[in-house]
Scaffold this motif. Structure first.
Motif, short mmCIF file in Angstrom:
data_model
loop_
_atom_site.label_atom_id
_atom_site.label_comp_id
_atom_site.label_asym_id
_atom_site.label_seq_id
_atom_site.Cartn_x
_atom_site.Cartn_y
_atom_site.Cartn_z
N LEU B 187 51.30 36.35 48.74
CA LEU B 187 50.19 35.40 48.75
C LEU B 187 50.61 34.04 48.20
O LEU B 187 49.90 33.05 48.38
CB LEU B 187 48.98 35.94 47.99
CG LEU B 187 48.30 37.19 48.57
CD1 LEU B 187 46.92 37.37 47.95
CD2 LEU B 187 48.17 37.13 50.08
N SER B 188 51.78 33.98 47.53
CA SER B 188 52.24 32.70 47.00
C SER B 188 52.55 31.70 48.11
O SER B 188 52.65 30.51 47.84
CB SER B 188 53.49 32.91 46.13
OG SER B 188 54.42 33.72 46.81
N VAL B 189 52.69 32.16 49.36
CA VAL B 189 52.93 31.17 50.43
C VAL B 189 51.63 30.51 50.87
O VAL B 189 51.65 29.42 51.44
CB VAL B 189 53.64 31.77 51.68
CG1 VAL B 189 54.91 32.49 51.31
CG2 VAL B 189 52.72 32.66 52.48
N TYR B 190 50.49 31.14 50.61
CA TYR B 190 49.22 30.60 51.10
C TYR B 190 48.64 29.59 50.12
O TYR B 190 49.00 29.54 48.95
CB TYR B 190 48.21 31.72 51.36
CG TYR B 190 48.71 32.76 52.34
CD1 TYR B 190 48.89 32.44 53.68
CD2 TYR B 190 49.01 34.05 51.92
CE1 TYR B 190 49.36 33.39 54.58
CE2 TYR B 190 49.47 35.01 52.82
CZ TYR B 190 49.65 34.67 54.14
OH TYR B 190 50.11 35.60 55.03
N GLY B 191 47.69 28.78 50.59
CA GLY B 191 47.04 27.80 49.73
C GLY B 191 46.19 28.47 48.66
O GLY B 191 45.70 29.59 48.86
N ASP B 192 46.03 27.79 47.52
CA ASP B 192 45.28 28.35 46.39
C ASP B 192 43.85 28.76 46.78
O ASP B 192 43.35 29.80 46.36
CB ASP B 192 45.20 27.34 45.25
CG ASP B 192 46.56 27.17 44.57
OD1 ASP B 192 47.50 27.89 45.00
OD2 ASP B 192 46.67 26.34 43.66
N GLN B 193 43.21 27.91 47.59
CA GLN B 193 41.81 28.19 47.97
C GLN B 193 41.73 29.51 48.71
O GLN B 193 40.85 30.34 48.46
CB GLN B 193 41.26 27.08 48.87
CG GLN B 193 41.17 25.73 48.22
CD GLN B 193 40.27 25.74 47.01
OE1 GLN B 193 39.32 26.52 46.95
NE2 GLN B 193 40.56 24.90 46.03
N LEU B 194 42.68 29.71 49.64
CA LEU B 194 42.69 30.93 50.44
C LEU B 194 42.92 32.14 49.54
O LEU B 194 42.25 33.17 49.67
CB LEU B 194 43.78 30.83 51.52
CG LEU B 194 43.89 32.01 52.48
CD1 LEU B 194 42.59 32.18 53.26
CD2 LEU B 194 45.05 31.80 53.46
N VAL B 195 43.85 31.99 48.58
CA VAL B 195 44.16 33.12 47.70
C VAL B 195 42.94 33.47 46.84
O VAL B 195 42.61 34.64 46.64
CB VAL B 195 45.38 32.82 46.82
CG1 VAL B 195 45.65 33.99 45.88
CG2 VAL B 195 46.60 32.57 47.69
N ARG B 196 42.23 32.44 46.37
CA ARG B 196 41.02 32.69 45.59
C ARG B 196 39.97 33.42 46.46
O ARG B 196 39.31 34.35 46.01
CB ARG B 196 40.42 31.38 45.07
CG ARG B 196 41.02 30.98 43.75
CD ARG B 196 40.43 29.67 43.25
NE ARG B 196 41.49 28.86 42.67
CZ ARG B 196 42.02 29.08 41.48
NH1 ARG B 196 41.55 30.05 40.72
NH2 ARG B 196 43.00 28.33 41.04
N ALA B 197 39.86 32.98 47.70
CA ALA B 197 38.88 33.61 48.60
C ALA B 197 39.21 35.09 48.82
O ALA B 197 38.32 35.93 48.80
CB ALA B 197 38.84 32.88 49.95
#
Lengths: 260, 259, 267
Positions: B187-197
């Motif tokens: 998940l570190s490749v994805y944007g922070d917002q997406l990871v929070r979602a």
């Protein structure tokens, strides 16, 4: 003139038949967009580690990613056959094969209508949303629409062949899966072909699948000289349609003369 | 449960009768799903780490997420065909039977060919297992189990959504197949917002990411509390509860079609 | 055996609530054979679907075999049999015999009991020649006999049929009718059927319910139904007269404006 009116009608019919499934098309566009976002992040991580990979900038790689998602509907990248596949299974294809209008031209007109509709319903949303969320590049070449259309024709030519093989096999699922595999992998849908290692890249770039996704995307990005790109697409379009015409003759002999 | 097994067994027996198409289905499902693994291989031709994770570590994520998804898909994935059943009127038929329509749909047409998807995920996972230290290996079966529950709940939510959107069942794919695609990479490749979602809204981060941070002993890039790594069972139960409620609400709102 | 109290169901159509069935109250005793008539779209199928637990009512309630179809759907399923004439409850690709085996598993019918019941039904409905045939290859008449068998394997107290004779030829129709009559007479099974075929009504039903615009417009015997419209020879003409005379000028109105209701015929 009469022939032109017929094919125009068929085009409209293909367009209208798909427009009754607007909700399904929009749901498909939503799914394509979600996948575009997920894949874009993977490519961003890759390009941040290796800037300029495959000759693309970061923004170009992201653009490529959303374009592949936008092409799924019109180019039928998952390799689904044409609508007359069901008619082969039911045996009704015999009526289509003895019509005065050739099946190839007939189904091309209908499929172009389908592609035209899906371009509006399934290609625009991922492209627009992708551009809103990420930095993307605008199309540099005026040739893009033509290249896009040729991509649809090549895709049609391939799927026409795949669908017609059902005349000779009782279970066509194997061939359809093979088609889906080849199309997804070698079109550039999974990853840009420029990332493939040496010989695999050479092979992939020569196959007709490249003409469906990789080449039109490269024309958008200005990554390939447009005339060379269009020539490559045209070559495959003519070759596949020629094969399709030959196979239609064989199918007519098999179905109409021998009676299935 | 008993009904599910009996029905699934009857269907599996029926599908195995057509031997060639059975073999073709297994191979097809194996190959199509292996494309994603091939893509990871190609990416790692150009880099040694992605989002801070090595090839083996990414394969561990891919394998755990993939196995969990494949098991959920094999057992219950068929419920994504709800809209087809509603349109064909076969959902009505399921409602007049003394077994839950969920079980009937999940078992309907059950075919062992779906093990193709499972097989490729198991192969990738077994190749990745050397990255798991012995002392933390206990987490692996647990995370797969919770992953199965989470994906089953996502399938159920997707199906419940189809009660409202009968004409747009593809919307569920974004969450089911999109969900498994998300878990294939760190998940570190994805944007922070997406990871929070996907941590707080649709808790896909608990399928493998949070437990894997424990197994691989990595810091959380978002700095979320350490106990999140062990919270997967809680997240799975919460999501399963929501899915059950949504499914019930869907049945209550169901409007049969045609005569 | 069947009881409804002000049963109603609204559907939301483009934002407005449209009642498909409203204020429906009737009672069917054990062992009765009741036919349900009504023009297309009158609410017959919606009523059947509420009685069998497929649709949740929005108003009132129903009791079938003493159970609430919505809340006790699974318990009810064991005690009723349901047949849809327009579609099959069998599995399209499986041989008829395998469909029955699945039904046995679903209803947890004891193996010996199942064999015995299937043997009886196979004999009466003459299923033997096509037990091994996939359902998709059956003729409509064969399929209907298969569907009726599937609905009776668990020996239900109530049999509900939605247009069971639709599309059948004269011979197949006669076979289905005589079987239903026997089932009702010999086993005492309560039967409720909907139909457009007045032959079904005349030959089978001692009692007729006429549903029109979602309401119960008539409840009585066939003779009483005839008496409603004097001077008409055939039952077809009587029913046609009733359907026509009740057609409202405006489309169906929401439940909350009862004064705008169309005139209905009552017994």
């Amino acid at each position: 003139m009469a022939a032109f009116v017929l094919y125009l009608r068929l085009f409209q019919y293909g367009f209208r038949r798909h427009s009754t499934y607007l909700a399904a098309a929009l749901a498909g566009a939503f799914t394509n967009t979600v996948f575009g976002v997920l894949r874009a992040y993977v490519l961003i991580a890759l390009w941040e580690a290796r800037p300029g990979l495959a000759g693309y900038t970061l923004a170009e790689a992201v653009t490529f990613c959303f374009l592949t998602q936008a092409f799924i509907g019109p180019m039928q990248v998952f390799g689904r056959g044409l609508s007359f596949g069901d008619r082969i299974r039911s045996g009704d294809i015999a009526f289509d094969l003895v019509r005065p209008a050739p099946l190839l031209a007939w189904s091309l007109a209908e499929d172009l209508g389908r592609a035209a509709y899906l371009t509006l319903a399934r290609s625009l949303p991922p492209t627009i949303i992708g551009a809103a969320l990420f930095t993307m590049v605008a199309p540099v070449s005026p040739w893009f629409p033509l290249s896009f259309a040729l991509g649809v024709v090549v895709s049609f030519g391939w799927r026409y062949l795949v669908t017609l093989t059902s005349c000779w096999t009782t279970d066509d699922r194997g061939i359809h899966t093979l088609s889906a595999l080849l199309t997804m992998f070698f079109s550039g849908m999974v990853l840009p072909l420029g990332l493939f290692p040496g010989w695999l890249r050479t092979v992939a770039e020569a196959l007709p699948f490249a003409a469906m996704v990789q080449v039109p995307a490269d024309v958008w990005l200005g990554a390939e000289p447009p005339l060379q790109a269009l020539g490559f697409q045209l070559l495959w379009a003519v070759a596949l349609m020629g094969l399709g015409a030959l196979l239609t003759v064989a199918a007519r002999r098999k179905v109409v003369v021998q009676g299935g | 449960m008993g009904s599910y097994l009996l029905l699934a067994w009857t269907w599996a027996r029926a599908s195995a009768q057509y031997r060639t198409s059975f073999a073709v289905s297994i191979v097809s499902s194996f190959a199509i799903n292996a494309l994603d693994a091939v893509a990871i291989g190609i990416v790692f031709l150009h880099v040694t780490t992605l989002g801070g994770f090595s090839l083996r570590e990414v394969m561990f994520l891919y394998g755990t997420g993939g196995v969990a998804f494949a098991v959920a898909d094999t057992l219950f994935g068929n419920i994504e065909r709800l809209s087809q059943h509603i349109k064909a009127g076969t959902f009505d038929t399921m409602l007049i039977r003394p077994v839950s329509p969920f079980v009937q749909m999940a078992a309907d047409g059950f075919g062992a060919h779906r093990i193709g998807r499972l097989a490729q995920a198991v192969i990738v996972l077994s190749l990745a297992l050397p990255v798991v230290p012995w002392s933390r290996a206990w987490m692996v079966p647990l995370m797969i189990l919770t992953g199965v529950v989470i994906f089953t709940a996502v399938f159920t939510l997707g199906a419940a959504l189809q009660f409202l959107l009968v004409d747009a069942p593809e919307i569920a794919n974004a969450f089911t197949y999109g969900g498994v695609t998300l878990t294939q990479y760190p998940l570190s490749v994805y944007g922070d917002q997406l990871v929070r979602a996907v941590t707080f809204i649709v808790p896909l981060a608990f399928v493998n990411w949070q437990p894997a941070l424990y197994v691989l002993d990595r810091p959380d890039p978002l700095g979320l509390p350490a106990w999140f790594r062990f919270a997967a069972p809680l997240a799975a139960l919460l999501l399963a509860g929501c899915a059950a409620l949504a499914w019930r609400a869907g049945i209550r709102r169901y409007r049969s079609t045609g005569s | 055996m069947i009881e409804t109290i002000s049963l109603g169901r609204d559907f939301k159509v483009r934002g407005t609530l449209v009642p498909a069935v409203r204020d429906l109250s009737f009672r069917v005793g054990a062992g009765e054979f009741v036919g349900c008539l009504g023009p297309n779209g009158a609410g017959k199928s919606t009523t059947i679907k509420m009685l069998t637990g497929i649709l949740t009512p929005t108003h009132g309630r129903a009791l079938v075999a003493g159970l609430d179809p919505t809340r006790q759907r699974k318990a009810l399923a064991r005690r009723i049999g349901v047949v849809f004439g327009q579609r099959t409850t069998l599995w399209w690709d499986l041989p008829l015999r395998d469909s029955f085996e699945l039904v046995r598993l679903l209803y947890k019918v004891d193996r010996n009991r199942f064999r015995q019941r299937l043997a009886e039904l196979t004999e009466v409905l003459e299923l033997a020649p096509f037990l091994r045939t996939p359902v998709r290859q059956l003729s409509l008449g064969q399929r209907m006999r298969g569907d009726i068998t599937a609905a009776l394997l668990h020996d239900p107290e109530v049999l509900v049929l939605d247009e069971p004779t639709i599309g059948l030829d004269v011979v197949a129709k006669a076979e289905v009718r005589s079987f239903l009559a026997r089932l009702n007479a010999e086993r005492g099974t309560t039967v409720l059927l909907t139909t457009h075929d007045l032959g079904d009504i005349e030959r089978l039903c001692r009692r007729v319910l006429l549903i029109d615009h979602g309401r119960l417009a008539f409840d009585g015997s066939v003779a009483e139904l005839r008496a409603l419209v004097p001077g008409q020879e055939s039952i077809e003409d009587v029913v046609a007269h009733l359907y026509l005379s009740s057609t409202p000028a405006a489309p169906r109105t929401p439940r909350r404006t009862p004064d705008a209701d169309p005139p209905t015929v009552t017994a």
